[in-house]
Design a protein around this motif. Sequence first.
Motif, PDB file in Angstrom:
ATOM      1  N   ARG A  35      41.411  42.162  41.598  1.00 24.63           N
ATOM      2  CA  ARG A  35      41.537  43.843  41.217  1.00 24.63           C
ATOM      3  C   ARG A  35      41.035  44.656  42.387  1.00 24.63           C
ATOM      4  O   ARG A  35      40.549  44.380  43.244  1.00 24.63           O
ATOM      5  CB  ARG A  35      40.416  44.153  39.997  1.00 24.63           C
ATOM      6  CG  ARG A  35      40.521  45.389  39.175  1.00 24.63           C
ATOM      7  CD  ARG A  35      40.051  45.435  37.918  1.00 24.63           C
ATOM      8  NE  ARG A  35      40.645  46.390  37.071  1.00 24.63           N
ATOM      9  CZ  ARG A  35      41.798  46.169  36.509  1.00 24.63           C
ATOM     10  NH1 ARG A  35      42.142  44.756  36.213  1.00 24.63           N
ATOM     11  NH2 ARG A  35      42.319  47.000  35.391  1.00 24.63           N
ATOM     12  N   ILE A  36      41.958  45.891  42.093  1.00 23.42           N
ATOM     13  CA  ILE A  36      41.751  46.844  43.244  1.00 23.42           C
ATOM     14  C   ILE A  36      41.225  48.212  42.534  1.00 23.42           C
ATOM     15  O   ILE A  36      41.955  48.762  41.538  1.00 23.42           O
ATOM     16  CB  ILE A  36      42.931  46.853  44.187  1.00 23.42           C
ATOM     17  CG1 ILE A  36      42.663  48.115  45.211  1.00 23.42           C
ATOM     18  CG2 ILE A  36      44.253  47.219  43.402  1.00 23.42           C
ATOM     19  CD1 ILE A  36      43.783  48.151  46.357  1.00 23.42           C
ATOM     20  N   GLN A  37      40.580  49.028  43.366  1.00 24.27           N
ATOM     21  CA  GLN A  37      40.092  50.246  42.947  1.00 24.27           C
ATOM     22  C   GLN A  37      40.341  51.368  43.956  1.00 24.27           C
ATOM     23  O   GLN A  37      39.810  51.022  45.059  1.00 24.27           O
ATOM     24  CB  GLN A  37      38.757  50.472  42.248  1.00 24.27           C
ATOM     25  CG  GLN A  37      38.851  49.656  40.828  1.00 24.27           C
ATOM     26  CD  GLN A  37      37.288  49.838  40.095  1.00 24.27           C
ATOM     27  OE1 GLN A  37      36.485  50.303  40.879  1.00 24.27           O
ATOM     28  NE2 GLN A  37      37.286  49.613  39.191  1.00 24.27           N
ATOM     29  N   ILE A  38      40.781  52.533  43.727  1.00 25.65           N
ATOM     30  CA  ILE A  38      40.786  53.509  44.580  1.00 25.65           C
ATOM     31  C   ILE A  38      40.393  54.681  44.286  1.00 25.65           C
ATOM     32  O   ILE A  38      41.234  55.437  43.499  1.00 25.65           O
ATOM     33  CB  ILE A  38      42.421  53.701  45.298  1.00 25.65           C
ATOM     34  CG1 ILE A  38      43.088  52.323  45.968  1.00 25.65           C
ATOM     35  CG2 ILE A  38      42.321  54.487  46.536  1.00 25.65           C
ATOM     36  CD1 ILE A  38      44.432  52.665  46.480  1.00 25.65           C
ATOM     37  N   ILE A  52      38.125  49.511  46.977  1.00 22.27           N
ATOM     38  CA  ILE A  52      37.281  48.802  46.557  1.00 22.27           C
ATOM     39  C   ILE A  52      38.044  47.483  45.782  1.00 22.27           C
ATOM     40  O   ILE A  52      39.028  47.529  45.106  1.00 22.27           O
ATOM     41  CB  ILE A  52      36.506  49.208  45.421  1.00 22.27           C
ATOM     42  CG1 ILE A  52      35.618  50.543  45.877  1.00 22.27           C
ATOM     43  CG2 ILE A  52      35.417  48.214  45.052  1.00 22.27           C
ATOM     44  CD1 ILE A  52      34.860  50.870  44.812  1.00 22.27           C
ATOM     45  N   VAL A  53      37.992  46.235  46.488  1.00 26.47           N
ATOM     46  CA  VAL A  53      38.546  45.017  46.090  1.00 26.47           C
ATOM     47  C   VAL A  53      37.597  44.125  45.646  1.00 26.47           C
ATOM     48  O   VAL A  53      36.427  43.754  45.866  1.00 26.47           O
ATOM     49  CB  VAL A  53      39.264  44.275  47.404  1.00 26.47           C
ATOM     50  CG1 VAL A  53      39.910  43.088  46.935  1.00 26.47           C
ATOM     51  CG2 VAL A  53      40.162  45.163  47.922  1.00 26.47           C
ATOM     52  N   TYR A  54      37.856  43.606  44.341  1.00 20.66           N
ATOM     53  CA  TYR A  54      37.055  42.645  43.671  1.00 20.66           C
ATOM     54  C   TYR A  54      37.718  41.224  43.637  1.00 20.66           C
ATOM     55  O   TYR A  54      38.831  41.100  43.640  1.00 20.66           O
ATOM     56  CB  TYR A  54      36.950  43.149  42.170  1.00 20.66           C
ATOM     57  CG  TYR A  54      36.460  44.453  41.889  1.00 20.66           C
ATOM     58  CD1 TYR A  54      34.974  44.456  41.608  1.00 20.66           C
ATOM     59  CD2 TYR A  54      36.930  45.644  42.201  1.00 20.66           C
ATOM     60  CE1 TYR A  54      34.308  45.573  41.196  1.00 20.66           C
ATOM     61  CE2 TYR A  54      36.633  46.724  41.802  1.00 20.66           C
ATOM     62  CZ  TYR A  54      35.126  47.018  41.623  1.00 20.66           C
ATOM     63  OH  TYR A  54      34.330  48.118  41.232  1.00 20.66           O
ATOM     64  N   TYR A 109      36.076  48.765  51.521  1.00 25.02           N
ATOM     65  CA  TYR A 109      36.800  49.231  52.480  1.00 25.02           C
ATOM     66  C   TYR A 109      36.817  50.425  52.686  1.00 25.02           C
ATOM     67  O   TYR A 109      36.788  51.395  51.762  1.00 25.02           O
ATOM     68  CB  TYR A 109      38.197  48.509  52.507  1.00 25.02           C
ATOM     69  CG  TYR A 109      38.152  46.897  52.550  1.00 25.02           C
ATOM     70  CD1 TYR A 109      38.384  46.230  53.687  1.00 25.02           C
ATOM     71  CD2 TYR A 109      38.113  46.227  51.265  1.00 25.02           C
ATOM     72  CE1 TYR A 109      38.306  44.892  53.632  1.00 25.02           C
ATOM     73  CE2 TYR A 109      38.244  45.061  51.382  1.00 25.02           C
ATOM     74  CZ  TYR A 109      38.170  44.057  52.412  1.00 25.02           C
ATOM     75  OH  TYR A 109      38.371  42.924  52.714  1.00 25.02           O
ATOM     76  N   ILE A 110      36.700  51.049  54.107  1.00 25.57           N
ATOM     77  CA  ILE A 110      36.786  52.437  54.387  1.00 25.57           C
ATOM     78  C   ILE A 110      38.129  53.014  55.244  1.00 25.57           C
ATOM     79  O   ILE A 110      38.315  52.188  55.985  1.00 25.57           O
ATOM     80  CB  ILE A 110      35.705  53.149  54.910  1.00 25.57           C
ATOM     81  CG1 ILE A 110      34.442  52.749  54.619  1.00 25.57           C
ATOM     82  CG2 ILE A 110      35.800  54.449  55.307  1.00 25.57           C
ATOM     83  CD1 ILE A 110      34.150  53.197  53.251  1.00 25.57           C
ATOM     84  N   VAL A 111      38.833  53.933  54.557  1.00 27.41           N
ATOM     85  CA  VAL A 111      40.110  54.202  55.159  1.00 27.41           C
ATOM     86  C   VAL A 111      39.928  54.564  56.575  1.00 27.41           C
ATOM     87  O   VAL A 111      39.132  55.309  56.854  1.00 27.41           O
ATOM     88  CB  VAL A 111      40.829  55.260  54.242  1.00 27.41           C
ATOM     89  CG1 VAL A 111      42.245  55.707  54.844  1.00 27.41           C
ATOM     90  CG2 VAL A 111      41.173  54.727  52.910  1.00 27.41           C
ATOM     91  N   VAL A 171      41.949  45.519  55.260  1.00 31.89           N
ATOM     92  CA  VAL A 171      42.916  45.585  53.959  1.00 31.89           C
ATOM     93  C   VAL A 171      43.967  46.524  54.385  1.00 31.89           C
ATOM     94  O   VAL A 171      43.690  47.787  54.954  1.00 31.89           O
ATOM     95  CB  VAL A 171      42.119  46.122  52.781  1.00 31.89           C
ATOM     96  CG1 VAL A 171      41.555  47.687  52.737  1.00 31.89           C
ATOM     97  CG2 VAL A 171      42.995  46.036  51.719  1.00 31.89           C
ATOM     98  N   THR A 172      45.262  46.202  54.181  1.00 30.02           N
ATOM     99  CA  THR A 172      46.185  46.677  54.537  1.00 30.02           C
ATOM    100  C   THR A 172      47.143  47.194  53.056  1.00 30.02           C
ATOM    101  O   THR A 172      47.658  46.200  52.415  1.00 30.02           O
ATOM    102  CB  THR A 172      47.267  46.224  55.586  1.00 30.02           C
ATOM    103  OG1 THR A 172      46.470  46.082  56.580  1.00 30.02           O
ATOM    104  CG2 THR A 172      48.535  46.853  56.069  1.00 30.02           C
TER     105      THR A 172
END
Length: 310
Positions: free
Chosen positions: A187-190, A253-255, A263-265, A287-288
Amino acid sequence: MRYNRPAMARRKAPEELSVEELRRLLVEKRRGARKDRLEHFRRTGRAVLLAPDLADANPLPSTPEIETADSAVPAPEPLPVHPKRRLLDRILLGVEVLAVLGLAAVIINGVGLLQTLNTEVVEALNPETAVPTPLVMAVVLPSGHTPPDAQGNTRPNEAEIPEHLLPMVQSLANMPVPTAAPDQAVRIQIPALNVDAPIVQGDGWEQLKKGVGQYIGSSAPGRDGNLVLSAHNDVYGELFRYLDRLVPGDQVIVYTQQRQFTYIVDRTVLVEPTAVEVMSPTASPTVTLISCYPYLINDQRIVVFARLQD
């Protein structure tokens, strides 16, 4: 008849004697002691008298001459130093200083070389286990498709693929999806974009219909390497429509099934669809995020890079 007794010489006390009288008494005492020794030697046959004691002729020792300041010989004045001699001394001193500095530099350099050699020997004796690096086999970046028509229909944009590489791309579409593992991204959250979506393995046409796709062979969350995620911007939920709004410092945020990784942009770039180098492995956890760009045109790719938060 009264007789006058001759006056007897009064014996003086030692403190009443003059210096000259004390010296005379000392000389006479030494002379008597010397005569007694010589007489003893003659009686025992250890000495023969050859001449009268010469000391009788000179009852007092001669007064030693005392050198006064007036009679002292003046010390010789130091010779003047020639200017050339002084210059030569300075040059020699400089050479000695440079020699000492050079020796110190050689010693320091030798210590550094020794440490480097020791490190190389340790590394040679304890080689690290080689980790296979996944190869980027993609020809174009994922998520490419034609702009949707009025009914929302779209299809993969094969026009982006060089004609001679089209068979290779078609063969890669049939790559098997890896078995799910606890450390895979799920899962991913932005937060800045209000994105909360599932992550599936693979970034083909069918996978991106279900959510955000992870490029097969890219890194697992939190590990050194490049975790490559892609999604559409104008179809199938438009999950990555607003990637261009992300700024440095935003969170991604990756789960996994076990934990989450933030991760920070770091930066955002626009590239051509064939710029597959953005998917290459990295030395640190990265992460890309990839999507088509611009909205409803899709002739480029927007790529966002983010680094794992310390």
